[in-house]
Design a protein around this motif. Structure first.
Motif, PDB file in Angstrom:
ATOM      1  N   ASP A   7      49.231  42.849  33.800  1.00  0.00           N
ATOM      2  CA  ASP A   7      47.913  42.234  33.604  1.00  0.00           C
ATOM      3  C   ASP A   7      47.409  41.635  34.922  1.00  0.00           C
ATOM      4  OD1 ASP A   7      49.873  40.269  33.479  1.00  0.00           O
ATOM      5  OD2 ASP A   7      49.034  39.203  31.779  1.00  0.00           O
ATOM      6  N   SER A   8      46.083  41.574  35.017  1.00  0.00           N
ATOM      7  CA  SER A   8      45.484  40.979  36.209  1.00  0.00           C
ATOM      8  C   SER A   8      44.307  40.127  35.733  1.00  0.00           C
ATOM      9  CB  SER A   8      45.013  42.065  37.187  1.00  0.00           C
ATOM     10  OG  SER A   8      43.987  42.808  36.585  1.00  0.00           O
ATOM     11  N   TRP A   9      43.772  39.306  36.632  1.00  0.00           N
ATOM     12  CA  TRP A   9      42.751  38.368  36.187  1.00  0.00           C
ATOM     13  C   TRP A   9      41.874  37.942  37.361  1.00  0.00           C
ATOM     14  CZ3 TRP A   9      48.070  37.676  35.433  1.00  0.00           C
ATOM     15  CH2 TRP A   9      48.727  36.951  36.424  1.00  0.00           C
ATOM     16  N   ASP A  10      40.676  37.525  37.001  1.00  0.00           N
ATOM     17  CA  ASP A  10      39.774  36.885  37.960  1.00  0.00           C
ATOM     18  C   ASP A  10      39.987  35.373  37.825  1.00  0.00           C
ATOM     19  OD1 ASP A  10      37.750  36.397  39.783  1.00  0.00           O
ATOM     20  OD2 ASP A  10      36.407  37.899  38.913  1.00  0.00           O
ATOM     21  N   ILE A  11      39.306  34.617  38.661  1.00  0.00           N
ATOM     22  CA  ILE A  11      39.542  33.168  38.676  1.00  0.00           C
ATOM     23  C   ILE A  11      39.146  32.491  37.361  1.00  0.00           C
ATOM     24  CG2 ILE A  11      37.284  32.645  39.741  1.00  0.00           C
ATOM     25  CD1 ILE A  11      40.610  30.846  40.461  1.00  0.00           C
TER      26      ILE A  11
END
Ligand SMILES: C[S@@+](CC[C@H](N)C(=O)[O-])C[C@H]1O[C@@H](n2cnc3c(N)ncnc32)[C@H](O)[C@@H]1O
Length: 297
Positions: A7-11
């Motif tokens: 998984d990845s994410w923005d701020i």
């Protein structure tokens, strides 16, 4: 919210937003009457995220963050002291793991010729760079945008990290977001990259922190805050949902077994030392963490 291996994410999303939560707590402390540290950047991160459409957490979360603000302030001060002491001992290479919106590269008095590497997810570091575009860091600053579950040692070395130089490593607010196996791999890799004289500062989350009864109390307290605030909780994320709640290797033991000289301080003692002891209302939910400092001989 379910975590996945890639998984990845923005701020403003998921794990990324936890960095905004910590920045918000730091801004509260920095704007208070007698702060433990100065951080003029924290409020700017909050303002920049708000301008992007991020909304301050609902009031039950604001209450929750407020409840742990003395913890967050004490933790920040501990890591500030850690880096200052490392510099005073001649360590001029630093790596901040999962840096989030940590502004130490800008705000600490780094020793001459220091270099600070920061590792975090690409979108998190991009947000930080955009926000601080007109600000000069107080040391040579190198962002290493990569997930810590990937081959970050290669990315770090490609960015100029010197394995022959002692390093000051920091892992603050990170370990629960890594699976237990990922934590083990993280320390194997740090150890392999650490020249003699290296130092490490870790906020360590052991069995006391992951104790089911204690975690259940924290969830219950959050639910009560939500109800008291009348917040709609249907899509509310509890930070526990972002953690890997698993048995973990004890960080201090691991470091000692691998030849590091170790000292530890539990959160309660640390907060008392900084004049911020938990209150009756917060002591049940104050994180049961240990601050571990290691020096590689
Ligand atoms: C609670 S915040 C702490 C940020 C910072 N250390 C501080 O104390 O202000 C958690 C940070 O860990 C980062 N993080 C968590 N898991 C990560 C991973 N697998 N790879 C890179 N960064 C990660 C998040 O992006 C976020 O910035």
């Amino acid at each position: 919210m379910t975590r996945t291996d890639d998984d990845s994410w923005d701020i403003t999303e998921g794990v990324g937003a936890t960095a905004l939560g910590v920045a918000w707590a730091r801004a509260q402390e920095a704007n208070s009457g007698c702060p433990l540290f100065k951080d003029t950047y924290a409020q700017r991160f909050i303002d920049a995220a708000t301008a992007r459409g991020w909304q301050l957490p609902p009031s039950h979360m604001v209450e929750r963050i407020r409840a742990i603000s003395n913890y967050a302030a004490s933790r920040t001060k501990w890591f500030d002291n850690f880096f200052t002491t490392a510099g005073a001992n001649g360590v001029v290479q630093a790596v901040i793991l999962a840096a989030g919106l940590d502004a130490r590269a800008w705000r600490l008095p780094w020793a001459h010729d220091s270099v600070v590497y920061e590792i975090d997810q690409p979108k998190v570091l991009a947000f930080k760079a955009q926000t601080l575009t007109d600000d000069s860091p107080a040391a040579r600053y190198i962002a290493v945008p990569i997930d810590l579950r990937q081959d970050w040692p290669k990315a770090l070395c490609d960015a100029g990290f010197d394995t022959q130089e002692p390093t000051a490593w920091a892992a603050e607010g990170l370990l629960p977001y890594l699976p237990a196996e990922g934590q083990d791999l993280l320390f194997d890799r740090i150890h392999a990259l650490s020249a003699p004289g290296s130092r490490i500062g870790v906020e360590s989350f052991g069995n006391k922190f992951f104790d089911p009864e204690y975690l259940a109390n924290r969830r219950a307290q959050l639910r009560q805050m939500r109800e008291a605030a009348g917040d709609d909780a249907t899509d509310a994320v509890d930070v526990q949902d972002l953690w890997y709640i698993e048995d973990r290797t004890d960080v201090a033991d691991w470091l000692m077994r691998h030849g590091w000289r170790v000292s530890t301080e539990d959160a309660q003692t640390l907060m008392e030392r900084f004049g911020r002891p938990p209150t009756a209302a917060t002591e049940d939910t104050t994180p049961r963490t240990t601050f571990v400092e290691g020096v590689r001989s």
